[in-house]
Design an enzyme around this catalytic site. Sequence first.
Site, PDB file in Angstrom:
ATOM      1  N   GLY A 277       0.832  -1.206   0.000  1.00 25.78           N
ATOM      2  CA  GLY A 277       0.000   0.000   0.000  1.00 25.78           C
ATOM      3  C   GLY A 277       0.863   1.252   0.000  1.00 25.78           C
ATOM      4  O   GLY A 277       0.519   2.255   0.621  1.00 25.78           O
TER       5      GLY A 277
ATOM      6  N   VAL B 293      -2.616  -7.340  -3.272  1.00 23.92           N
ATOM      7  CA  VAL B 293      -2.066  -8.286  -2.291  1.00 23.92           C
ATOM      8  C   VAL B 293      -2.978  -9.487  -2.050  1.00 23.92           C
ATOM      9  O   VAL B 293      -2.548 -10.481  -1.478  1.00 23.92           O
ATOM     10  CB  VAL B 293      -1.750  -7.609  -0.933  1.00 23.92           C
TER      11      VAL B 293
ATOM     12  N   ASN C 275       0.855  -2.826   5.262  1.00 21.44           N
ATOM     13  CA  ASN C 275       0.118  -1.564   5.438  1.00 21.44           C
ATOM     14  C   ASN C 275      -1.128  -1.470   4.568  1.00 21.44           C
ATOM     15  O   ASN C 275      -2.075  -0.766   4.932  1.00 21.44           O
ATOM     16  CB  ASN C 275       1.073  -0.395   5.131  1.00 21.44           C
TER      17      ASN C 275
ATOM     18  N   SER D 186      -5.347  -0.389  13.649  1.00 22.38           N
ATOM     19  CA  SER D 186      -6.087   0.860  13.811  1.00 22.38           C
ATOM     20  C   SER D 186      -6.594   0.889  15.243  1.00 22.38           C
ATOM     21  O   SER D 186      -6.873  -0.165  15.836  1.00 22.38           O
ATOM     22  CB  SER D 186      -7.279   0.882  12.849  1.00 22.38           C
TER      23      SER D 186
ATOM     24  N   TYR E 111     -14.290  -3.476   9.330  1.00 16.83           N
ATOM     25  CA  TYR E 111     -12.961  -2.867   9.460  1.00 16.83           C
ATOM     26  C   TYR E 111     -12.381  -3.120  10.857  1.00 16.83           C
ATOM     27  O   TYR E 111     -11.237  -3.567  10.997  1.00 16.83           O
ATOM     28  CB  TYR E 111     -13.085  -1.366   9.201  1.00 16.83           C
TER      29      TYR E 111
ATOM     30  N   LYS F 202      -8.963  -5.275  11.974  1.00 22.66           N
ATOM     31  CA  LYS F 202      -7.820  -4.671  12.667  1.00 22.66           C
ATOM     32  C   LYS F 202      -7.570  -5.335  14.018  1.00 22.66           C
ATOM     33  O   LYS F 202      -6.427  -5.473  14.453  1.00 22.66           O
ATOM     34  CB  LYS F 202      -8.047  -3.163  12.829  1.00 22.66           C
TER      35      LYS F 202
ATOM     36  N   ILE G 177      -5.568   9.926  10.626  1.00 22.76           N
ATOM     37  CA  ILE G 177      -4.337  10.440  10.022  1.00 22.76           C
ATOM     38  C   ILE G 177      -4.698  11.031   8.663  1.00 22.76           C
ATOM     39  O   ILE G 177      -5.486  10.429   7.909  1.00 22.76           O
ATOM     40  CB  ILE G 177      -3.296   9.311   9.826  1.00 22.76           C
TER      41      ILE G 177
END
Length: 265
Positions: free
Chosen positions: A16, A66, A92, A144, A157, A161, A190
Amino acid sequence: MTNSRFRPGRVAIVTGAAQGLGRAIAERLLKEGVGVLLVDRNGEQLDRTAAELAGLGKCGTLALDVTEESAPEAMRERAMGTFGSIDILVNNAGVAGSRPVHEMDEPRWRQVLEVNLNAVFRVTKAVLPAMMAAGYGRIVNMASMTGLTGFRGSSDYAVSKAGLMALTRSLAADYGSYGITANAVAPGAIRTPLAEKLLATRPKWYVRGNLEIKPVERIGEPEDVAAAVAYLTSDEAGYVSGHVLVVDGGLTATHFLPDHFSDEV
Ligand SMILES: NC(=O)c1ccc[n+]([C@@H]2O[C@H](COP(=O)([O-])OP(=O)(O)OC[C@H]3O[C@@H](n4cnc5c(N)ncnc54)[C@H](O)[C@@H]3O)[C@@H](O)[C@H]2O)c1
């Protein structure tokens, strides 16, 4: 930047890496003297990024998804062929989640887990033998803070994580005796294309909570995360393993600061 934290000749794979956090991590490692294979499914952006970073050090590119069956072996082969070793793996690449459970369709659930978790398992599996043979390795998985807290509207998500954190600790337990460390980084908000898209679709309270109502009253920058990854992947971090390093401006640790409650949110 000359730095003794990395033995000269260290080599990293960063997935990534075309934009956002992956790009910042690749840039930082190159500045530290590490050779970097940048991997991303967005070939055009990857080429642009590699051209911009090329002056910093030895870098190569590999455009692939990936999750493709052949991806892990292609990454291993390219890194070994171009650089001769794989000392560092930064998993990542990741995609955002989408819906609360009652609105989620199962293919979407599987797709997020496929990119964010299952591909990490397969890529790591492909790279481990080279690290075991060398008696050295640094693995960093990009988790995360939502893997710790849950994530309103994006359980797929958050689950992916949280799974990464457990995978990381298990890798640390299994491969420490080979000189291989495994750690996770758990960022808060971020400033990257992914986060900007997400924040644009969220209510005001969510945006304020992520950007202002925390000890460090700003959005994180990709360089904040890259600095954490640089430490965890350095030679000198050899006694730090199985750790989840939260990089969120203090949000998770403090939850809410009382002096913000009087504000209109
Ligand atoms: N930005 C944030 O606020 C934040 C917070 C916590 C965690 N993260 C995590 O950090 C990582 C990077 O996020 P970002 O904000 O830089 O995202 P981004 O969308 O800006 O960049 C992600 C990059 O990964 C690539 N990618 C996605 N799926 C891929 C696949 N299947 N194969 C190959 N490449 C793929 C994309 O093409 C893109 O270049 C992700 O794992 C994300 O979950 C980001």
